[in-house]
Design a protein around this motif. Structure first.
Motif, short mmCIF file in Angstrom:
data_model
loop_
_atom_site.label_atom_id
_atom_site.label_comp_id
_atom_site.label_asym_id
_atom_site.label_seq_id
_atom_site.Cartn_x
_atom_site.Cartn_y
_atom_site.Cartn_z
N ALA A 58 -18.58 2.59 31.56
CA ALA A 58 -17.91 1.40 32.09
C ALA A 58 -17.16 0.66 30.97
N THR A 59 -17.74 0.66 29.75
CA THR A 59 -17.09 0.00 28.62
C THR A 59 -15.73 0.62 28.33
N GLN A 60 -15.68 1.96 28.31
CA GLN A 60 -14.41 2.65 27.99
C GLN A 60 -13.39 2.42 29.10
N GLN A 61 -13.88 2.39 30.37
CA GLN A 61 -12.95 2.16 31.48
C GLN A 61 -12.37 0.74 31.42
N SER A 62 -13.22 -0.20 31.08
CA SER A 62 -12.73 -1.59 30.96
C SER A 62 -11.77 -1.73 29.78
N PHE A 63 -12.08 -1.03 28.67
CA PHE A 63 -11.22 -1.03 27.48
C PHE A 63 -9.83 -0.51 27.85
N GLU A 64 -9.81 0.50 28.72
CA GLU A 64 -8.52 1.07 29.18
C GLU A 64 -7.71 -0.01 29.91
N GLN A 65 -8.39 -0.76 30.79
CA GLN A 65 -7.70 -1.83 31.52
C GLN A 65 -7.18 -2.91 30.54
N LEU A 66 -7.99 -3.21 29.53
CA LEU A 66 -7.60 -4.20 28.52
C LEU A 66 -6.35 -3.73 27.77
N ILE A 67 -6.35 -2.43 27.36
CA ILE A 67 -5.19 -1.86 26.64
C ILE A 67 -3.93 -1.95 27.48
N LEU A 68 -4.08 -1.57 28.77
CA LEU A 68 -2.91 -1.57 29.66
C LEU A 68 -2.30 -2.98 29.77
N PHE A 104 -7.58 6.04 24.65
CA PHE A 104 -6.88 6.32 23.38
C PHE A 104 -5.45 6.82 23.66
N GLU A 105 -5.36 7.71 24.68
CA GLU A 105 -4.03 8.26 25.03
C GLU A 105 -3.15 7.18 25.63
N LYS A 106 -3.78 6.24 26.40
CA LYS A 106 -2.99 5.16 26.98
C LYS A 106 -2.46 4.23 25.86
N ALA A 107 -3.27 4.11 24.79
CA ALA A 107 -2.88 3.21 23.69
C ALA A 107 -1.80 3.85 22.80
N PHE A 108 -1.96 5.15 22.52
CA PHE A 108 -1.02 5.83 21.61
C PHE A 108 -0.52 7.12 22.24
N PRO A 109 0.80 7.33 22.27
CA PRO A 109 1.29 8.64 22.70
C PRO A 109 0.83 9.70 21.69
N SER A 110 0.80 10.97 22.10
CA SER A 110 0.23 12.03 21.26
C SER A 110 0.91 12.11 19.89
N SER A 111 2.19 11.80 19.82
CA SER A 111 2.90 11.89 18.52
C SER A 111 2.43 10.79 17.56
N LYS A 112 1.97 9.66 18.15
CA LYS A 112 1.60 8.52 17.30
C LYS A 112 0.11 8.52 16.94
N GLN A 113 -0.65 9.37 17.55
CA GLN A 113 -2.11 9.33 17.34
C GLN A 113 -2.49 9.60 15.88
N PRO A 114 -1.94 10.66 15.21
CA PRO A 114 -2.30 10.89 13.79
C PRO A 114 -1.99 9.66 12.92
N GLU A 115 -0.85 9.03 13.18
CA GLU A 115 -0.49 7.85 12.37
C GLU A 115 -1.50 6.71 12.57
N ALA A 116 -1.91 6.52 13.82
CA ALA A 116 -2.87 5.45 14.11
C ALA A 116 -4.17 5.69 13.35
N LEU A 117 -4.59 6.98 13.33
CA LEU A 117 -5.83 7.30 12.62
C LEU A 117 -5.66 7.10 11.11
N ALA A 118 -4.46 7.53 10.61
CA ALA A 118 -4.20 7.39 9.17
C ALA A 118 -4.23 5.90 8.78
N PHE A 119 -3.71 5.07 9.66
CA PHE A 119 -3.65 3.62 9.42
C PHE A 119 -5.07 3.04 9.25
N CYS A 120 -6.02 3.63 9.97
CA CYS A 120 -7.37 3.07 9.97
C CYS A 120 -8.37 3.97 9.24
N LYS A 121 -7.88 4.99 8.49
CA LYS A 121 -8.81 6.03 8.04
C LYS A 121 -9.93 5.47 7.15
#
Length: 1704
Positions: A58-68, A104-121
């Motif tokens: 339920a937490t992840q589903q709510s997080f998705e709604q928050l991201i949207l 995660f996919e709703k927050a970042f398109p697949s091309s941007k996902q590596p960058e997002a991880l690098a940003f927070c590594k």
């Protein structure tokens, strides 16, 4: 509020709060939601690790709604969330993990996902490092609130997720970020705690660790190499980890490690630490994980360096032996997928080992020798011995391996590899031969092993054609001839799909020579060995093995070998063998004649299919089709078992190559003729009453027949067409005989088999039903299905089978008729057969039902023919429908019994003897053919209308349909008019209802106006039943068409009157409006006025017009009263002119039917005249009516012997009805009517005419009933008795007392009655036993008038009874009592089996009905007599009833005859009362003509009798009730309380209130609400008040007497009087007023000075109401006689109760 709830401990609270938060994020505006972001990271980081998986999801589903909602505004908070978000994506609970990934996919398109991880590594690594190195179960959860088990589970889950999150981070980060990551990871890898995870106790943690190790090898190879000393032991030394969760990740890590770290083996001790563990795993068959482990073996051993694998021989021996040992484990054998994986890995590694280059040639040879002799051959041997492994991939892989070796052996190389492989191949074949010989060369060779050997050889010969065990996609290894070490770096495996069959085919051709010779040599050796065992030891399994060999290797060479070894024969046999050799050159054919035929002829052999396979092997070696045909024809002529031919044909049908070998023989004459003979034998065998040969052989022969008939190849039958036709003929012949056989047991198997054959033939053969023989077969099967099973003696199962068969046949027939315009003989013949069935009058309801059902099924099938359905169905109905003449005969076949009711009721009038059959219907068991025909045709028409299939001219078709429906309605009307239709016809009506063959159904499907016209035309032509049918239809439709009305619009319209027109007008009269009716009446009156003497009794004359007038008057919808006296005058003028036409006081024997009809209509007119005429009649007119009535009654009385003639009977009925009408007229005449009558008419009526009527009719009743002891309701007499009885109910008491009946006395009959009364009782009472309701009711009404007159004659004798000492009894009228005694005996037989309290349903008008009715009427008379008697007489009568126990019997019977719920259903629904009407509240009207509902008459009468009994004999009923057994006691109590007590109480109270009886000195009042009666007695100064209380179950319960006020009475005296009143009310059979009267007399006597009887302490006796009279001579005290008698008998002394002196 919601965020605060998320910090609660309760799981449900958290879950609901999280779901609420998600929905709020979705619904609220973005700005509001953004306000949550500062608080979200802290909440998310905590709750995303929650122990409950639903909360995490339920937490992840709510997080998705928050991201949207917040989108990029999340960026500032990413670093604090990302580590936990990544862990959440690796959650062990899949739904939670996938929800996190979606977010995660709703927050970042697949091309941007590596960058997002690098940003927070850095933050991610810090979180993961903490979880892996620092956290413990107690730091992650609060030890004080969370149980230890839950804390540990959460810790291990987070550990697993963290390892997986690290792996995901490595795999997703961009390459350029790896460098910076290395430094950070060094701190993690340098810690021993991290490496200990490889030995962790939780499998999920180990699995995640090995997955991470693989990721390290992939993404950071250099880092891994530097950490090799830790990595290699951690991974390689865990190689024996056998946990299912860990194993896939472990082996992936192993392959990555040995591929990535070149010197990996230097960091572990392979020989001691790694390989022994591997061998242990292999020896145990992979411990249930073979499918995971074994595919990795080849890449693994290919990476083992030479130094470790030394010495190679021992290394490979240990490796392969371990695999073989593992394969033999039970777990591996039991699982096909595991054994398949093991075998595949073994073969891959074997081929790898053989390809290894070894410098020393000897070593290489030794290794090859070892691999083949010690490893491969034992493996093959093991597989051949184990049936569960035989279907595995081994043989296919051997074939493939051989192909590759053969390819290498043919390539000449400098390094001599071709010789090596040639040597290898020859070695293999030698060892294989030896091994196969071991399997075959033994007498008790295992059948499955032999089968496996033959299967293996077949695969080796042609792996492509052999069927593969599973069609899964399988990966094949292909070895590169170059450097073996060139492996795919990703997973260490080099695999590719082996593509096409063409490659295999190429391999085969490529290696065909190298393979063919050794294989053929092997086969010849094995065949030679087998034939020896077959010939010498009769070994069955060797013969089957030989068959399998020949199936794959049928060459002349093999047959030659077989002939050489199989010809050790005697000289005689040798001679015949030489002849065969001379005839046939081919060794295969020689083998057939010398060996195979002998084997085929052996009777003991059960299984012959492998011999048939050998036969096909022989045939395939033949050079031409002619040769093959000759061989097979020879076999056909031999006496071989039929199963052999069945198998030959079955195998031919399953394979086109085999079919091509035998097709000539199949079409040939030899087989065809033999099959026809077979059919003949089979059919005769099954139909003989003797036991048939064994079931199985017979079923094989039937199967063979079915096969040759129904199997088709390229639209041609297997055998010749002519033979097919002849076989079908034989089958049809057999079925026809089966139909006539009554022995069901013997025909059953035969019929069943014929069904199977015919069904498959009909369904599979196109055009089969165009053969005459097959249509005849179809007809026979249809006939069997369309008859009752009683007639055909077939079981339900068989009938079902037959039905399916003929339905299949008709289906085929319909489709064939569609394609070819050809007439079907089946349809024509079946229609004629059905027509014959329905017109033969041999069907009962069940038979008709079966026939209709079959024809309906046939019609439904015909309707499926698209274009032709209308034509086919139309033609079929046409064939069955009778023509006009046949319909005429069918009408005549209906009994004329139907006429009785309409003639009697005056709906039809006839003046001729009815024509047609006078069959009595009561005993019939077969339906009249008209009913069968109309029902069947109607069902067919119904189907046509429902489906809307009409063919041809619409009007013509409509006419045909109308004719059929009209005939159905005619049938139904015939049944309706029967007075008492037999059960058979009621069953028929029920069947029509069930099949929806009803007028309502037809009226919904088609327009009824044309049908109405059709019936009208028939009515006008024929009249009679058609006219009634027309009236019924007009009534239902409630319309009359204009064409019908034309009939009476003009005088010419209905004149001349024919019988048809007369009946039509009579039936239509009720549908006419007043104007039309008037017109018709005027026409009739005009015609009457002009009638000549000769026309009086003709249909077209006075008779016809009077009939129509009577019908119009009966319907009373016209105001023509002024015409009636005029018509009377016309009748009187006829009498004056021609008195002979009036049948006054004459003998009717010679009278014509026309005259009778004319008189009947005149008599019918007179009551109608009385009823409707408003103008007063003149004197002479009254004289005419009265005198005519008496004269006609005299005629009736004189001709009672002719009542069986219908018209005489009706004449008698209408004469009596006229007498009844006149009696009723004068009885009910109002004063204003009598004023208009002639002066002396009333007195004349009373003194002469009324007496004349009853002087004629009373003796007539006695005469008629005396002649026949029984008049059943349907008989000719019943109607006369009804009218006669009705007339007699008007007899007056005086006329009864002055009767003229002959004297009738019974010897020994005690009676006080005068002679004329006794004669009347003796004559009429026995008629209560007469089996005709009208007589019983009429006699009851007559005697009821006498009952009050009878008790007074017993009063004279009363004085003589009073002083008798014993309890006296007096019989009610003896004539009634003797009738009652007879009735009791008969009734006991009928009702004794029914428990008291259960309702016995009596069928109306049955013999039982008449008996019960008579019994209850007798009791009603007895009770009426009882009521009329004085209280003293009642005591004597009741004593008699007690002694004879008659009343007890009555009460028991009543509780069987009264319904449990006696609700009265009124004919009209009036305004509903709040009190339901019951049989006790409603009065019973017993009319002779029985206008009420007959079914409720007995229950109502029973209730009425019970009501009167309770009312008039309460004390006796109470006595009976108290003596009943417990069950009956409660039944009586409940019933009486519920239905009777209320009625009786209210009647008793109201009788007190309305009583006119005056007591001197006593006042009586009643309170109805309290059910109380209050008596106030006062004399001089004495004043007494008594309260009498009625119980709820009155009169069963005791009446309580309570004291009110009293003045001047002593207590003892007072008690005595209360007791006396209570006794009187309890023991006297009378009302409360009578009880009070007795009591008052008693008290009055006491005051007058009469002393009490000292036994009962009462002046008046409680039951016989006498005064104390017997005095003691000593003490002078007086006693009641009855009390003294009781005293003496109970004390056994004769002394005075007071002074004890002897009483005399």
């Amino acid at each position: 509020m919601v965020l605060r709830k998320l910090s609660k401990r309760d799981i449900t609270t958290k879950l609901k709060a999280m779901q609420e938060f998600g929905s709020m994020c979705k619904e609220r505006e973005a700005e509001i939601v953004k306000g949550v972001l500062p608080y979200w990271p802290r909440i998310y980081c905590k709750i995303s690790l929650d122990h409950d998986r639903r909360v995490r999801e339920a937490t992840q589903q709510s997080f998705e709604q928050l991201i949207l909602k917040v989108k990029k505004h999340l960026a500032p908070y990413l670093r604090s969330i990302m580590g936990y978000w990544l862990i959440a994506q690796c959650d062990t609970y899949s739904p939670a993990a996938s929800a996190a990934k979606v977010a995660f996919e709703k927050a970042f398109p697949s091309s941007k996902q590596p960058e997002a991880l690098a940003f927070c590594k850095d933050e991610i690594l810090n979180v993961l490092h903490d979880h892996l190195m620092k956290e413990t179960p107690d730091t992650l959860s609060d030890p004080q609130t969370v149980p230890e088990e839950e804390r540990e589970a959460k810790f291990f889950r987070i550990l697993t997720c963290s390892l997986l999150a690290l792996k995901q981070l490595l795999s997703m980060l961009p390459k350029k970020e790896m460098q910076s990551l290395e430094e950070k990871l060094m701190s993690l890898l340098s810690q021993n705690k991290f490496w200990k995870y490889s030995k962790h106790g939780i499998p999920q943690v180990r699995s995640a660790f090995f997955e991470l190790a693989s990721a390290f090898c992939q993404c950071l190879p250099e880092l891994v190499k530097t950490e090799a000393p830790r990595v290699c032991p951690a991974v390689l030394l865990s190689i024996d980890d056998s946990d299912a969760v860990v194993c896939p990740a472990l082996w992936e890590a192993v392959l990555y490690v040995i591929a990535t770290i070149e010197d990996c083996w230097s960091h572990v001790n392979a020989k001691k630490g790694v390989l022994p563990k591997l061998w242990a795993v292999l020896r145990e068959g992979g411990r249930g994980l073979a499918t995971v482990i074994y595919p990795n073996l080849l890449p693994f051993i290919s990476r083992v360096p030479p130094g470790i694998a030394e010495p190679k021989l021992e290394y490979f021996r240990t490796f392969f032996s371990s695999i073989i040992q593992g394969l033999s484990s039970e777990r591996a054998i039991a699982s096909p997928s595991e054994s398949s994986a093991i075998i595949t890995a073994f073969m891959e590694c074997l081929r790898f080992a053989i390809l290894q280059k070894i410098d020393e040639e000897d070593d290489q040879r030794q290794i090859h020798q070892m691999l083949i002799y010690d490893q491969l051959i034992p493996l093959i041997d093991a597989v051949l011995k184990e049936p569960r492994l035989q279907n595995g991939p081994l043989f296919y892989q051997i074939a493939e391996m051989l192909s590759s070796w053969e390819a290498k052996a043919e390539l000449s190389n400098d390094d001599g590899t071709d010789e090596v492989f040639q040597k290898l191949l020859s070695n293999f074949w030698d060892h294989l031969l030896k091994m196969c010989v071991l399997h075959v060369d033994t007498l008790d060779a295992d059948e499955k092993s032999l089968f496996a050997v033959s299967g293996m050889l077949e695969i080796l010969q042609n792996p492509k054609s052999a069927t593969k065990p599973n069609n899964r996609k399988s990966l094949k290894i292909r070895f590169t001839d170059e450097d073996e070490s060139e492996r795919n770096t990703e997973n260490g495996k080099h695999m590719e799909m082996r593509n096409s069959d063409s490659e295999i085919q190429a391999d085969l051709q490529h290696s065909s020579l190298l393979r063919k010779e050794p294989l053929e040599h092997l086969v010849c050796n094995l065949a030679e060995m087998s034939i020896v065992y077959v010939n010498e030891q009769k070994s069955e399994q060797h013969l089957q093995f030989l068959s399998a060999l020949l199936n794959s290797f049928s060459s002349d060479k093999v047959f030659h070998v077989l002939l050489q070894r199989g010809n050790d024969a005697s000289s005689a046999q040798a001679e015949s063998q030489n002849k065969i050799k001379a005839h046939h050159e081919s060794p295969s054919v020689q083998f057939l004649y010398m060996n195979l035929i002998t084997w085929l002829k052996e009777d003991w052999r059960k299984d012959t299919h492998f011999l048939v396979d050998i036969l096909y092997s022989v045939l395939s070696c033949c050079k031409s089709n002619d040769e093959r045909r000759i061989i097979l024809d020879d076999l056909t002529k031999m006496d071989l078992k039929w199963i052999i031919f069945l198998q030959i044909i079955q195998k031919a049908c399953s394979s086109t190559t085999k079919l091509s070998l035998v097709s000539d023989w199949l079409k040939g004459d030899a087989l065809g003729a033999r099959l026809v003979m077979l059919t003949d034998d089979l059919c005769h065998l099954s139909l003989k009453p003797i036991e048939a040969s064994s079931e199985s052989s017979s079923s094989e022969r039937w199967t063979l027949l079915s096969l040759v008939l129904s199997q088709h190849v390229k639209n041609e039958s297997l055998i010749g067409e002519t033979f097919v036709e002849r076989i079908i003929d034989k089958l049809q012949e057999a079925l026809s005989k089966a139909k006539d056989l009554s022995e069901a047991g013997n025909t059953e198997p035969s019929v069943s088999f014929i069904c199977d054959v015919a069904s498959s033939f009909f369904s599979s053969v196109k055009g089969c039903l165009l053969m005459p023989s097959s249509e005849d077969l179809l007809l026979t099967i249809f006939q069997l299905c369309a008859q009752r099973q009683d007639a055909t003696h077939l079981t339900d199962l068989l009938v079902c089978k037959l039905k399916n068969t003929w339905m299949t046949g008709v289906n085929s027939l319909v489709h064939q008729l569609q394609s070819m315009q050809k007439q079907s003989t089946f349809l024509h013949k079946s229609a004629l057969w059905v027509k014959n069935q329905i017109q033969s009058s041999s069907l009962d309801v069940k038979s008709l039902q079966v026939l209709i059902s079959a024809v309906s099924d046939l019609l439904s099938k015909l309707m499926e023919a698209d274009r032709q359905s209308g034509y086919l169905v139309g033609a079929y109905i046409e064939h069955i429908t009778p023509n006009k003449t046949e319909w005429g005969k069918l009408h005549e076949s209906l009994s004329t019994e139907w006429m009785h009711k309409p003639l009697l009721e005056g709906r039809l009038s006839i003046n001729c003897e009815p024509l047609g059959t006078h069959v009595k219907l009561c005993g019939t068991t077969k339906l009249p053919s008209h009913l069968c025909t109309s029902a069947l045709l109607s069902k067919m028409v119904l189907l046509v209308l429902e489906k809307g299939v009409v063919h041809g001219n619409d009007d013509a078709e409509r006419k045909k349909i109308d004719n059929i429906i009209a005939e159905l309605l005619y049938s139904l009307q015939w049944i309706e008019e029967l007075e008492n239709p037999p059960y058979l016809l009621l069953e028929y009506l029920h069947m029509l209802e069930e099949m929806h063959i009803t007028y309502e159904k037809f009226s919904t499907l088609s327009n009824m106006s044309s049908l109405q016209q059709t019936i009208f035309d028939r009515s006008e032509e024929h009249g009679r039943l058609w006219a009634l049918t027309m009236a019924k239809v007009s009534h239902v439709e409630n319309t009359v068409s204009c064409e019908m009305k034309q009939l009476f619009k003009t005088r010419e319209g209905f004149l001349p009157l024919s019988e048809g027109r007369l009946h039509t007008l009579q039936c239509l009269s009720s549908f006419l409006i007043e104007e039309e009716m008037k017109e018709l009446v005027f026409h009739c009156v005009a015609k009457l006025m002009t009638c000549t003497q000769t026309e009086l009794s003709s249909t077209d004359g006075a008779f016809g017009c009077l009939s129509i007038l009577n019908s119009c008057l009966n319907n009373r919808s016209i105001d023509c009263d002024h015409l009636l006296p005029g018509i009377l005058k016309i009748i009187m003028s006829w009498k004056n002119d021609n008195e002979d036409s009036f049948l006054f006081s004459c003998n009717l024997k010679e009278t014509s039917a026309q005259l009778l009809g004319f008189n009947i209509e005149m008599i019918r007119f007179l009551p109608l005249l009385l009823k409707y005429s408003t103008a007063p009649l003149a004197d002479n007119e009254w004289d005419f009516i009265m005198c005519s009535m008496l004269a006609w009654l005299e005629t009736t009385s004189e001709n009672h012997s002719l009542y069986h003639v219908p018209l005489v009977q009706i004449f008698a009925c209408v004469s009596c009805d006229l007498a009844s009408a006149l009696s009723a007229y004068f009885e009910a005449a109002a004063p204003e009517t009598t004023e208009n009558l002639p002066v002396n008419l009333i007195s004349e009526w009373k003194e002469f005419f009324s007496e004349g009527i009853h002087n004629l009719l009373l003796p007539l009743l006695v005469k008629v009933t005396g002649e026949t002891k029984n008049a059943s309701e349907g008989s000719f007499q019943s109607s006369v008795l009804t009218s006669l009885g009705e007339a007699l109910t008007y007899i007056s008491k005086d006329q009864l007392l002055n009767h003229k009946l002959p004297a009738k006395f019974v010897a020994g009959q005690k009676t006080n009655l005068p002679d004329n009364l006794q004669t009347l009782l003796n004559t009429l009472s026995p008629l209560l036993l007469f089996r005709a309701r009208p007589v019983q009711i009429s006699v009851y009404h007559t005697l009821y008038k006498l009952m009050p007159e009878l008790p007074k004659f017993d009063d004279e004798d009363l004085k003589s009874y009073g002083d008798e000492e014993e309890e006296s009894a007096l019989s009610p009228p003896a004539a009634l009592m003797s009738v009652l005694a007879t009735q009791e005996l008969l009734l006991e037989n009928i009702l004794e089996c029914i428990p008291v309290g259960e309702f016995a349903v009596i069928q109306p008008l049955s013999d039982e009905f008449c008996l019960v009715l008579g019994y209850l009427l007798t009791w009603k008379l007895t009770l009426a007599f009882f009521k009329a008697a004085s209280s003293q007489l009642r005591v004597l009568y009741s004593q008699y009833l007690r002694r004879t126990k008659s009343l007890n019997k009555l009460l028991y019977h009543l509780f069987r005859l009264m319904p449990e719920n006696p609700v009265f259903s009124a004919p009209t629904s009036e305004v509903p009362n709040k009190d339901a009407k019951t049989f006790f509240t409603e009065e019973l009207h017993l009319d002779v003509k029985g206008t009420g509902v007959l079914s409720s008459q007995i229950p109502h009468l029973a209730c009425s009798v019970y009501h009167i009994t309770l009312k008039d004999l309460p004390a006796m009923v109470r006595l009976w009730w108290n003596s009943c057994e417990k069950r009956v006691f409660s039944v009586v109590d409940k019933f009486t309380s519920k239905y009777v007590s209320g009625v009786l109480s209210s009647q008793e109270i109201s009788s007190v209130q309305t009583s006119t009886q005056l007591f001197n000195g006593m006042m009586v009042k009643a309170r109805s609400a309290a059910r109380e009666v209050i008596a106030t007695y006062s004399v001089d100064d004495i004043f007494i008040e008594l309260i009498i209380q009625l119980p709820s179950n009155y009169p069963l319960g005791s009446i309580t007497v309570e004291s009110g006020k009293r003045v001047g009475v002593a207590v003892q005296q007072w008690r005595n009087w209360m007791l006396q009143l209570s006794t009187y009310l309890t023991h006297q059979n009378g009302s409360i007023m009578e009880g009070l009267s007795l009591w008052k007399n008693n008290v009055d006597k006491r005051f007058e000075g009469v002393e009490d009887c000292m036994i009962c302490f009462s002046v008046i006796h409680g039951s016989n109401y006498s005064l104390p009279k017997k005095a003691c001579r000593t003490c002078k005290k007086k006693f009641h006689s009855a009390c003294l008698y009781k005293w003496f008998t109970s004390s056994n002394k004769s002394t005075c109760p007071l002074c004890r002196e002897t009483f005399f």
